[in-house]
Design an enzyme around this catalytic site. Sequence first.
Site, mmCIF file in Angstrom:
data_model
loop_
_atom_site.group_PDB
_atom_site.id
_atom_site.type_symbol
_atom_site.label_atom_id
_atom_site.label_comp_id
_atom_site.label_asym_id
_atom_site.label_seq_id
_atom_site.Cartn_x
_atom_site.Cartn_y
_atom_site.Cartn_z
ATOM 1 N N LYS A 85 0.816 -1.223 0.000
ATOM 2 C CA LYS A 85 0.000 0.000 0.000
ATOM 3 C C LYS A 85 0.852 1.276 0.000
ATOM 4 O O LYS A 85 0.520 2.262 0.641
ATOM 5 C CB LYS A 85 -0.977 0.001 1.184
ATOM 6 N N THR A 113 0.729 -0.257 -7.364
ATOM 7 C CA THR A 113 -0.071 -0.291 -8.590
ATOM 8 C C THR A 113 0.173 0.954 -9.436
ATOM 9 O O THR A 113 0.234 0.880 -10.668
ATOM 10 C CB THR A 113 -1.568 -0.414 -8.241
ATOM 11 N N TRP A 114 0.348 2.068 -8.774
ATOM 12 C CA TRP A 114 0.584 3.339 -9.455
ATOM 13 C C TRP A 114 1.871 3.278 -10.287
ATOM 14 O O TRP A 114 1.868 3.555 -11.493
ATOM 15 C CB TRP A 114 0.674 4.447 -8.403
ATOM 16 N N HIS A 134 6.723 -7.306 -2.585
ATOM 17 C CA HIS A 134 6.659 -6.633 -1.285
ATOM 18 C C HIS A 134 7.751 -7.154 -0.353
ATOM 19 O O HIS A 134 7.756 -6.838 0.840
ATOM 20 C CB HIS A 134 5.301 -6.877 -0.622
ATOM 21 N N ARG A 139 6.386 5.126 1.247
ATOM 22 C CA ARG A 139 5.313 6.045 1.641
ATOM 23 C C ARG A 139 5.432 6.307 3.137
ATOM 24 O O ARG A 139 5.831 5.422 3.896
ATOM 25 C CB ARG A 139 3.959 5.412 1.327
ATOM 26 N N SER A 193 -3.731 3.083 4.992
ATOM 27 C CA SER A 193 -4.104 2.391 3.767
ATOM 28 C C SER A 193 -4.053 0.874 3.952
ATOM 29 O O SER A 193 -4.933 0.146 3.482
ATOM 30 C CB SER A 193 -3.169 2.816 2.631
ATOM 31 N N TYR A 195 6.309 8.281 -2.347
ATOM 32 C CA TYR A 195 4.906 8.441 -2.731
ATOM 33 C C TYR A 195 4.505 9.916 -2.697
ATOM 34 O O TYR A 195 3.809 10.407 -3.587
ATOM 35 C CB TYR A 195 4.050 7.627 -1.760
ATOM 36 N N GLN A 204 -3.483 9.485 -12.995
ATOM 37 C CA GLN A 204 -3.994 10.160 -11.805
ATOM 38 C C GLN A 204 -4.976 9.243 -11.071
ATOM 39 O O GLN A 204 -5.664 8.424 -11.677
ATOM 40 C CB GLN A 204 -4.644 11.486 -12.183
ATOM 41 N N LYS A 242 -8.341 6.431 -1.282
ATOM 42 C CA LYS A 242 -8.254 7.888 -1.359
ATOM 43 C C LYS A 242 -7.012 8.381 -2.111
ATOM 44 O O LYS A 242 -7.071 9.362 -2.818
ATOM 45 C CB LYS A 242 -8.262 8.497 0.048
#
Length: 286
Positions: A42, A46-47, A100, A122, A130, A186, A221, A249
């Site tokens: 998290k 994926t981004w 991960h 992050r 998250s 992030y 985005q 979010k």
Amino acid sequence: WETIHRPELFKICNDVISVYFYFNVQNFQARPDDILIATYPKAGTTWVSQILDLLYFGQTERQKTIPIFERVPFLEIAVPPLFSDLADKLPTTPRLIKTHFPIQFVPKSFWEQNCKIVYVARNAKDNMVSFFHFDRMNIAHPEPGDWSNYIHRFMEGKMVFGSWYDHVNGWWKKKQTYSNIHYMFYEDMIEDTEREIDKLCSFLSLSNSAEEKKMIAGGVQFDKMKKDEMTNYSTFSILDFKISPFMRKGKVGDWKNHFTVAQNEVFDEDYKEKMKDPTLQFRTEI
């Protein structure tokens, strides 16, 4: 799936993962042109996976028909129906693979082949929030329990894939001796996606045009990816979207909606004890 209770399912998956890890993952044969995407869960996996897929392969039919978890598979995935060597069987060149794993579990062939690795980190507070909501909706993970207890579990490192502190620090230290790691944050990606894509291209020696990079930055985005079935994991059978969306979010600072003042004070004190390296700094707001 419906006939198996969650604690029982978690034990089955945990046992399967253990066997799979020892007999397959450590023997994975990396190739020199493989790109490994490494993150704590998290933290923007994926981004960055979508960004790299677009940088290497462009806007093609594959992004419309193949979900991201097949285009950029996990090295260590071992949850039915995805119990297979998806990473090894990737038909693309290069192969984009994600993990991960903390630094010590990465198969040695990645180091032997001098593969390029993109690590995304992050800030601990948003990462934990998250992860909490992800644990709530992932039936292959143990029940997260209440938020207060979850904070202590996180601080103690009793999480799937271990301690956040060990993870981000371990990869940061490896970066000092292994030049083929690009360590991203992030929060920097949220602040200026196009700038961070430029840095990625420089690290990977990619020559995408300014127009291409701008188009990619606009296309990845959060709100767009959240609506896209090929990136939002809505087709992934072990996630319960009735509890929470996979992409929730995507904000910096959402931790303020979860931490009490007292919880924040305790967390900050613990954080100071575990994050001693002054060269590794995170932002909890931008």
